[in-house]
Design an enzyme around this catalytic site. Structure first.
Site, PDB file in Angstrom:
ATOM      1  N   ARG A 250      39.883  60.464  68.502  1.00 59.54           N
ATOM      2  CA  ARG A 250      39.826  61.575  67.536  1.00 59.54           C
ATOM      3  C   ARG A 250      39.494  62.856  68.294  1.00 59.54           C
ATOM      4  O   ARG A 250      38.332  63.173  68.512  1.00 59.54           O
ATOM      5  CB  ARG A 250      38.752  61.275  66.477  1.00 59.54           C
ATOM      6  CG  ARG A 250      38.882  62.120  65.212  1.00 59.54           C
ATOM      7  CD  ARG A 250      37.558  62.136  64.451  1.00 59.54           C
ATOM      8  NE  ARG A 250      36.609  62.976  65.131  1.00 59.54           N
ATOM      9  CZ  ARG A 250      35.279  62.778  65.144  1.00 59.54           C
ATOM     10  NH1 ARG A 250      34.739  61.768  64.528  1.00 59.54           N
ATOM     11  NH2 ARG A 250      34.477  63.611  65.790  1.00 59.54           N
ATOM     12  N   HIS A 254      35.689  65.292  62.832  1.00 58.22           N
ATOM     13  CA  HIS A 254      35.911  64.311  61.777  1.00 58.22           C
ATOM     14  C   HIS A 254      36.598  64.971  60.579  1.00 58.22           C
ATOM     15  O   HIS A 254      37.544  64.435  60.012  1.00 58.22           O
ATOM     16  CB  HIS A 254      34.571  63.700  61.344  1.00 58.22           C
ATOM     17  CG  HIS A 254      34.665  62.863  60.113  1.00 58.22           C
ATOM     18  ND1 HIS A 254      35.244  61.618  60.121  1.00 58.22           N
ATOM     19  CD2 HIS A 254      34.288  63.099  58.825  1.00 58.22           C
ATOM     20  CE1 HIS A 254      35.213  61.117  58.888  1.00 58.22           C
ATOM     21  NE2 HIS A 254      34.649  62.000  58.093  1.00 58.22           N
ATOM     22  N   TYR A 263      27.333  66.207  69.053  1.00 61.77           N
ATOM     23  CA  TYR A 263      27.023  64.818  69.427  1.00 61.77           C
ATOM     24  C   TYR A 263      27.907  64.223  70.522  1.00 61.77           C
ATOM     25  O   TYR A 263      27.741  63.078  70.884  1.00 61.77           O
ATOM     26  CB  TYR A 263      27.059  63.904  68.190  1.00 61.77           C
ATOM     27  CG  TYR A 263      28.360  63.962  67.395  1.00 61.77           C
ATOM     28  CD1 TYR A 263      29.478  63.242  67.795  1.00 61.77           C
ATOM     29  CD2 TYR A 263      28.477  64.755  66.267  1.00 61.77           C
ATOM     30  CE1 TYR A 263      30.665  63.307  67.087  1.00 61.77           C
ATOM     31  CE2 TYR A 263      29.651  64.827  65.534  1.00 61.77           C
ATOM     32  CZ  TYR A 263      30.749  64.101  65.949  1.00 61.77           C
ATOM     33  OH  TYR A 263      31.916  64.176  65.244  1.00 61.77           O
TER      34      TYR A 263
HETATM   35  C1  LIG Z   1      31.023  52.971  52.252  1.00 63.51           C
HETATM   36  C2  LIG Z   1      30.967  54.313  52.886  1.00 63.51           C
HETATM   37  N1  LIG Z   1      30.004  54.580  53.795  1.00 63.51           N
HETATM   38  C3  LIG Z   1      29.962  55.800  54.400  1.00 63.51           C
HETATM   39  C4  LIG Z   1      30.878  56.762  54.074  1.00 63.51           C
HETATM   40  C5  LIG Z   1      30.833  58.110  54.769  1.00 63.51           C
HETATM   41  N2  LIG Z   1      31.933  58.165  55.745  1.00 63.51           N
HETATM   42  C6  LIG Z   1      33.099  58.760  55.457  1.00 63.51           C
HETATM   43  S1  LIG Z   1      34.182  58.668  56.709  1.00 63.51           S
HETATM   44  C7  LIG Z   1      33.091  57.813  57.669  1.00 63.51           C
HETATM   45  C8  LIG Z   1      33.451  57.399  59.066  1.00 63.51           C
HETATM   46  C9  LIG Z   1      34.429  56.291  59.136  1.00 63.51           C
HETATM   47  O1  LIG Z   1      34.779  56.128  60.482  1.00 63.51           O
HETATM   48  P1  LIG Z   1      36.046  55.317  60.924  1.00 63.51           P
HETATM   49  O2  LIG Z   1      36.215  54.140  60.049  1.00 63.51           O
HETATM   50  O3  LIG Z   1      35.943  55.071  62.383  1.00 63.51           O
HETATM   51  O4  LIG Z   1      37.257  56.308  60.601  1.00 63.51           O
HETATM   52  P2  LIG Z   1      37.633  57.703  61.300  1.00 63.51           P
HETATM   53  O5  LIG Z   1      36.937  58.774  60.516  1.00 63.51           O
HETATM   54  O6  LIG Z   1      37.214  57.669  62.701  1.00 63.51           O
HETATM   55  O7  LIG Z   1      39.107  57.827  61.133  1.00 63.51           O
HETATM   56  C10 LIG Z   1      31.888  57.611  57.006  1.00 63.51           C
HETATM   57  C11 LIG Z   1      30.712  56.919  57.575  1.00 63.51           C
HETATM   58  C12 LIG Z   1      31.861  56.453  53.096  1.00 63.51           C
HETATM   59  N3  LIG Z   1      32.798  57.328  52.745  1.00 63.51           N
HETATM   60  N4  LIG Z   1      31.887  55.231  52.532  1.00 63.51           N
END
Ligand SMILES: Cc1ncc(C[n+]2csc(CCOP(=O)(O)OP(=O)(O)O)c2C)c(N)n1
Ligand SMILES: [Mg+2]
Length: 355
Positions: A250, A254, A263
């Site tokens: 990425r 985010h 970070y």
């Molecule tokens: C159940 C849940 N926990 C936390 C969140 C907050 N959240 C949104 S995106 C994210 C990160 C997810 O990371 P990843 O699966 O690696 O996807 P990326 O953003 O890297 O594409 C988090 C923790 C959420 N939306 N739903």
């Protein structure tokens, strides 16, 4: 697995010149959209933007591998799958503006696109919910003997959710025709992949669920296309699920609410910029005689113009009628929703400037 042009030959996995160029145009469009949408968010015109800068090969390569009848259960970064399946950029902007022509009529959060005509199902905000849903549709297809495949996308962070385990375990037991496409992009907001699992790879988990798991170079569109196409064909022929872990990064934040400099060190990002998926693909296309700098410029100019028009047109569409927030949850509106709608309408009539 890699088909970078630095290796002797480039395997197109059956894609002809038109298909190769369609993928390239979509990549360039998606990259340009990142800048455009980020600017619109900074100007306060759209609420938020979650891009896929640096992940275009994983997303578009896999999306292109799926057939028209197949179903897509994306996460929030895969809007380019909709583009590569023929959705015009204008529809993405309709959604980002939440205007009256947005398929969700402004009722979903900005990355929760929904395109029913291409079997692209909206996500919900809690990450991972799309995984068991995808398995359910795959199971339904199997029971109905529909020869289709389903793909669901999620990130390295989401691979730690209970929904990922439930979905993969169920799919393994029932040999559901589903592809679990994990984009390992190094981060889940500010949490590195190293904190998601003690296993060496995410792909290796598939063994425990009783199906095949593999890693692919996620910045190599043709390699991603090849493995996804093979997994979809296997699924359609009754061979069951596949877990694909696409190794990518990425490069951007985010979302527009994130500042990754808080970070992570820029030294970590630099090598990935050198392995930019668009540059990798351009080298491959050039080796095949399907790309030169003039063509690249032509496509970039086309993408910029396309996005300017799409964003302008979407910004000119009116907002949805407020009453639409009460509609389309039930086939027939139940009494309690009708009461809320009527109360809302009376309030509006009494105080026309307040919404
Ligand atoms: C159940 C849940 N926990 C936390 C969140 C907050 N959240 C949104 S995106 C994210 C990160 C997810 O990371 P990843 O699966 O690696 O996807 P990326 O953003 O890297 O594409 C988090 C923790 C959420 N939306 N739903
Ligand atoms: Mg991630």
């Amino acid at each position: 697995m890699s088909s970078d042009s630095s290796t002797a030959t480039v395997d197109t996995h059956g894609l002809d010149r038109e298909g190769l160029h369609h993928a390239y145009r979509t990549m360039v469009l998606m990259r340009a959209m990142h800048d455009r949408a980020t600017n619109l968010q900074r100007q306060g015109r759209i609420h938020s933007w979650l891009g896929c800068f640096g992940q275009e090969a994983a997303i578009i390569g896999s999306g292109l591998a799926m057939a028209k009848e197949d179903w897509i259960f994306p996460s929030y970064r895969e809007h380019a799958v909709a583009l590569v399946r023929g959705v015009p950029a204008r529809k993405l902007f309709d959604h980002l503006y939440g205007n009256a022509e947005d398929n969700a009529k402004g009722r979903n959060l900005p990355p929760e696109y929904t395109f029913r005509d291409i079997n692209y199902v909206s996500i919900s905000a809690p990450v991972g919910t799309q995984i068991p849903q995808a398995v359910g549709v795959a199971m339904a297809a199997k029971l109905r003997k529909d020869p289709i495949a389903v793909i669901t996308y999620f990130g390295d962070g989401t691979s730690s959710t209970a929904d990922a385990h439930t979905g993969m375990n169920f799919a393994g037991v029932w040999k559901a025709p589903v592809i679990f496409f994990c984009q390992n992009n190094g981060w889940a907001i500010s949490v590195p992949t190293s904190q998601q699992t003690a296993a060496e790879t995410i792909a290796s988990r598939a063994v425990g669920y009783g199906f095949e798991g593999l890693r692919v170079d996620g910045n190599d569109l043709l390699a991603v296309y090849g493995v996804t196409k093979a997994a979809a064909e296997k699924a359609r022929l009754g061979g069951g699920p596949t877990l694909i872990e696409a190794m990518t990064y990425r490069v951007g934040p985010h979302s527009t609410s994130d500042d990754p400099t808080a970070y992570r060190d820029d030294a970590e990002v630099a090598p990935w910029r050198d392995r930019d998926p668009i540059a990798v693909y351009e080298r491959q296309l050039a080796a095949l005689g399907h790309w030169d700098e003039a063509f690249g410029q032509e496509v970039r100019a086309w993408a910029t113009a396309e996005l300017q028009t799409a964003a302008r047109e979407a910004s000119e569409v009116a907002q949805p009628e407020l009453t639409t927030i009460f509609e389309e949850v039930y086939a027939e509106m139940p009494w309690h929703i009708r009461e809320q709608r009527d109360a809302h309408m009376s309030l509006r009539a009494a105080t026309p400037t307040a919404h």
